[in-house]
Design an enzyme around this catalytic site. Structure first.
Site, mmCIF file in Angstrom:
data_model
loop_
_atom_site.group_PDB
_atom_site.id
_atom_site.type_symbol
_atom_site.label_atom_id
_atom_site.label_comp_id
_atom_site.label_asym_id
_atom_site.label_seq_id
_atom_site.Cartn_x
_atom_site.Cartn_y
_atom_site.Cartn_z
ATOM 1 N N ASP A 153 -7.891 -4.959 2.261
ATOM 2 C CA ASP A 153 -7.598 -3.950 1.249
ATOM 3 C C ASP A 153 -7.945 -2.597 1.868
ATOM 4 O O ASP A 153 -9.116 -2.264 2.023
ATOM 5 C CB ASP A 153 -8.447 -4.205 -0.002
ATOM 6 C CG ASP A 153 -8.353 -3.074 -1.024
ATOM 7 O OD1 ASP A 153 -7.487 -2.182 -0.864
ATOM 8 O OD2 ASP A 153 -9.146 -3.076 -1.988
ATOM 9 N N LYS B 125 -4.983 7.573 3.300
ATOM 10 C CA LYS B 125 -3.934 6.783 2.662
ATOM 11 C C LYS B 125 -2.962 7.660 1.873
ATOM 12 O O LYS B 125 -1.810 7.273 1.650
ATOM 13 C CB LYS B 125 -4.580 5.760 1.738
ATOM 14 C CG LYS B 125 -3.646 4.714 1.173
ATOM 15 C CD LYS B 125 -4.454 3.703 0.382
ATOM 16 C CE LYS B 125 -3.595 2.616 -0.210
ATOM 17 N NZ LYS B 125 -4.430 1.635 -0.929
ATOM 18 N N GLU C 253 -0.946 -4.680 -3.815
ATOM 19 C CA GLU C 253 -2.346 -4.789 -4.255
ATOM 20 C C GLU C 253 -2.485 -5.550 -5.582
ATOM 21 O O GLU C 253 -3.315 -6.460 -5.682
ATOM 22 C CB GLU C 253 -2.981 -3.397 -4.360
ATOM 23 C CG GLU C 253 -3.237 -2.791 -2.986
ATOM 24 C CD GLU C 253 -3.550 -1.301 -3.010
ATOM 25 O OE1 GLU C 253 -3.737 -0.749 -4.117
ATOM 26 O OE2 GLU C 253 -3.610 -0.689 -1.933
ATOM 27 N N ASP D 126 -5.748 -0.773 -12.224
ATOM 28 C CA ASP D 126 -6.471 -0.431 -10.995
ATOM 29 C C ASP D 126 -6.914 1.027 -11.032
ATOM 30 O O ASP D 126 -6.108 1.940 -10.850
ATOM 31 C CB ASP D 126 -5.556 -0.697 -9.787
ATOM 32 C CG ASP D 126 -6.242 -0.386 -8.453
ATOM 33 O OD1 ASP D 126 -7.353 0.202 -8.451
ATOM 34 O OD2 ASP D 126 -5.663 -0.727 -7.404
#
Ligand SMILES: Nc1ncnc2c1ncn2[C@@H]1O[C@H](COP(=O)(O)OP(=O)(O)OP(=O)(O)O)[C@@H](O)[C@H]1O
Ligand SMILES: [Mg+2]
Lengths: 174, 547
Positions: B12, B73, B174, B196
């Protein structure tokens, strides 16, 4: 020594260009939508390229990929009522795949905002009826669409059709 | 050939933190080094010129914020001129500039690195951590990305992993990974909402599982909404108190503020477990010796962060709308991300979906665990046979991930609008073909601009790059048509092919992915990394890793 995939896959690979969409998904030509979906899922379980990831040979992987890609194409077409009608028509004339142009059909406006092809079908039907001033028919179709997908485009059309229906009902009671 | 067990690392790679996991003896566990399981996705240049990764980099950042790179990211696989990158340039203390091919580079401590390389340092750190824990070289991984990552973001992530010495056997979404970690695959069909709430971003995804097949029905999110915003809210309260007590506005003191922000985060985290936290911070302004005695109750925290948490409500409603379902049709809620540890967040989730969320797996490692489970399933499926062939895959209950394209793929039209080629939510692999016609006499090439997104205006979408058709036969305009096939494969990566519409001859089509790297650049980088021993060397205590 030649590396070999399981028999059924080799058969699919060598016959790929001779199979119609129903055959590649091992479906009956009058299969209903639930059957199409279920059968596609079965096929995905068996033929998804992920199942063959550790087949470390590019050639085998490419074969599996081409089979599975044709399956997703078949599913996309057969699961969409509009495309399926077009496909069935072509198939009667011997076309095993739907023409790329038709396959790449462009969705416009409200139709795009719907996820389900069935809801879309009802939306289109409702629109046609609405344009033909069949308010009742339009309202019913929109409601059927709404039972599949809770979409604004369908709600709006439903409201508009009901409103017209009420109004025309009033004017009919002279 | 000696056969040691092939571990597949589940990774992850988060905006704020990263984690990895492996399946060992049939069960998944999170890899740790000492007590650390969660690694800040950060790298920093120390004053002596060496590089710090992870927790050490996070510490460096407190001392020297300009030379620490975080949130890479948000940059990876994006064009320099994209709105997200522009926003990053405004909000981070480190330098961001444009590299080749409109890619994004960062500068720190006298170095220049691409966003891809920054992430590769974090990935390499994770790989080495796992190698230490397992005592063997790890070569394969399943890496997770947000469900809405574009083609270029996915391929950039894949390149990062290669640079870190890892082969990506599968890219996984994810939320799908999180659902896999909960083992939903084993029982009946259902719909799952994955909520999330991480450090910097918020996403909600609605998945449908039927017959072990996973489908993403919808995903929505906010790029800039996360735990960081909560820290800021607490920090603001601290700054106000400090100004009231000492008459000093700390807005002009970045180092003091950075220190207080990290205290704010600690306070926030503790308040997930306790009802009141007090902190005494000595020498907020070192030269003036001014102190701050800050306390916060859980109730007061609710008031501070409530409005921020409330912003997730609309996003969830939007996702349900796109999926075309009502909340009653959702069977499970899965929590992902550190911020979901906060009681008020859990209550908000429960109110949105009218259902209690699942909390039994640590929300900060659930994605890594799911990725590891999928990795083990993928390599465990086939048994090589003696004749060099493969046996039929076993049909046990392992998931097949039926991914769909998260966004529509489109090309620019003359008027600046889009012509959609592949609709959102198409099951992959999918290919569609379009004809392009020359518009001037003896046209030599055709340029096609490609984007992903749902807006009718090209510029409001994410531009992916350009396809260049070259070597076209000389002919009057309109006479030549080139049929271009766009294909999105099972990893969500785009490929483009072209045929001369009349002769059926293959035509050269080169896809230039903006914000990405050309294949040549990638190869050059990998061979450079190899020659420098970057892929094998172990920067932590020198344990030797066999090749
Ligand atoms: N116990 C806790 N209570 C409250 N917040 C916490 C807790 N533990 C971690 N956090 C917060 O969670 C955030 C990090 O979450 P996580 O590691 O899931 O993010 P990420 O996945 O890297 O980020 P993103 O989702 O933006 O990509 C940080 O803001 C951190 O302060
Ligand atoms: Mg995350």
């Amino acid at each position: 020594m030649a590396k070999r995939l399981p028999e059924d896959i080799e058969t699919l690979v060598s016959n790929l260009e001779d199979l119609d969409y129903y055959a590649i998904l091992q479906l009956d030509s009058n299969a209903d939508y639930i059957e199409i979906r279920t059968q596609f899922h079965e096929c995905a379980q068996r033929y998804h390229p992920d199942r063959f990831l550790s087949a470390a040979f590019d050639e085998e992987r490419a074969k599996i990929y081409s089979v599975y890609k044709r399956m997703t194409e078949a599913y996309r077409v057969l699961f969409d009522p509009e495309l399926r009608v077009a496909y069935d028509e072509g198939l009667r004339g011997g076309a095993l795949r739907l023409d790329p142009d038709l396959r790449a059909r462009r969705l416009t406006g409200a139709a795009r905002s719907l996820t389900s092809p069935f809801a879309r079908l009802y939306l289109n039907a409702a629109k046609k009826k609405f344009d033909a001033e069949d308010w009742r028919g339009a309202a019913i179709d929109a409601e059927l669409g709404l039972s599949i997908e809770d979409a604004d485009a369908l709600k709006d059309l439903h409201t508009a059709a009901v409103r017209r229906m009420v109004r025309s009902g009033e004017s009919n009671h002279e | 050939m000696a056969q040691e067990h092939q571990f597949v690392l589940g990774i992850d790679l988060g905006t704020t933190n990263s984690a990895c996991a492996v399946v060992q003896a049939g069960s998944a566990s999170v890899v740790r080094r000492g007590d650390d399981r969660i690694i800040p996705s950060m790298i920093a240049a120390r004053s002596d010129g060496s590089m710090a990764v992870g927790l050490e980099a996070k510490r460096e950042r407190l001392l020297d914020p300009v030379n620490a790179i975080y949130s890479a990211k948000r940059l990876i696989g994006r064009r320099y001129s994209s709105p997200e990158v522009t926003k990053m340039i405004e909000s981070v203390p480190y330098k961001i500039f444009e590299g080749r091919n409109e890619s994004v580079m960062v500068g720190f401590g006298g170095r220049k690195l691409s966003a891809v390389e920054v992430s590769s340092y974090v990935l390499k750190y994770l790989r080495q951590m796992a190698e230490e824990a397992l005592g063997q070289r790890i070569r394969k991984c399943v890496i997770s990305v947000p469900a809405n990552f574009t083609d270029s973001q996915r391929s950039a992530t894949r390149i990062s992993a290669r640079l870190a010495g890892l082969e990506v056997i599968r890219i996984i979404n994810e939320p799908t990974a999180a659902a896999l970690a909960y083992g939903y695959i084993e029982d009946m069909d259902r719909r799952i909402a994955v909520y999330d709430f991480g450090g910097g971003t918020f996403d909600v995804t609605i998945l449908e599982i039927t017959q072990n097949v996973f489908e993403v029905l919808a995903t929505s999110g906010e790029m800039f909404l996360g735990g960081d915003d909560l820290d800021e809210a607490i920090l603001a309260a601290m700054l106000t108190q400090f100004e009231e007590e000492h008459g000093v506005d700390l807005h002009k003191h970045p180092v003091a503020r950075a220190r207080l922000r990290s205290v704010a985060e600690e306070v926030k985290i503790e308040l997930s477990e306790t009802s009141q936290v007090s902190r005494y911070i000595e020498g907020v302004l070192p030269d003036q010796g001014k102190n701050l005695n800050f306390s916060l109750t859980e109730t007061a925290l609710r008031d501070l962060i409530g409005p921020i948490v409330q912003r997730t409500v609309g996003v969830c409603e939007e996702a349900m709308k796109i999926a075309g379902i009502r909340r009653e049709q959702i069977d499970e809620i899965v929590l992902v991300g550190g911020t979901t540890r906060i009681p008020i967040v859990r209550e908000t989730v429960q109110a949105i979906f009218n259902r209690k969320p699942q909390t039994s797996i640590n929300p900060m490692s659930v994605v890594a665990v799911g990725a590891a489970i999928q990795g083990a399933a993928l390599v465990g499926l086939l048994v090589p046979m003696a004749d060099g062939g493969v046996s039929a895959p076993s049909m046990n209950a392992t998931a097949v991930l039926l991914d769909v394209t998260p966004r529509s793929l489109a090309v620019r039209t003359l008027g600046g609008n889009v012509d959609r080629i592949i609709e959102r939510n198409s099951v992959v692999p999918v290919e569609q073909t379009r004809l392009f016609t020359t518009t001037v006499d003896n046209q030599k090439y055709v340029r096609i601009e490609v984007c992903q997104g749902e807006s009718a205006s090209f510029d409001e979408n994410t531009k992916l790059g350009e396809v260049l058709l070259s070597g076209i036969r000389p002919a009057p305009r309109g006479e030549i048509s080139v049929s271009v096939t766009f294909e999105i494969n099972t990893d969500g990566l785009l490929e483009v092919r072209a045929l001369d519409g009349q002769t059926g001859q293959e035509q050269t089509a080169t896809m230039k992915v903006l914000g990405g790297m050309s294949p040549e650049d990638v190869e050059a980088m990998i061979s450079k990394a190899e020659s420098e021993g970057l892929l094998e060397e172990d920067g932590h205590g020198g344990s030797v890793v066999a090749r």
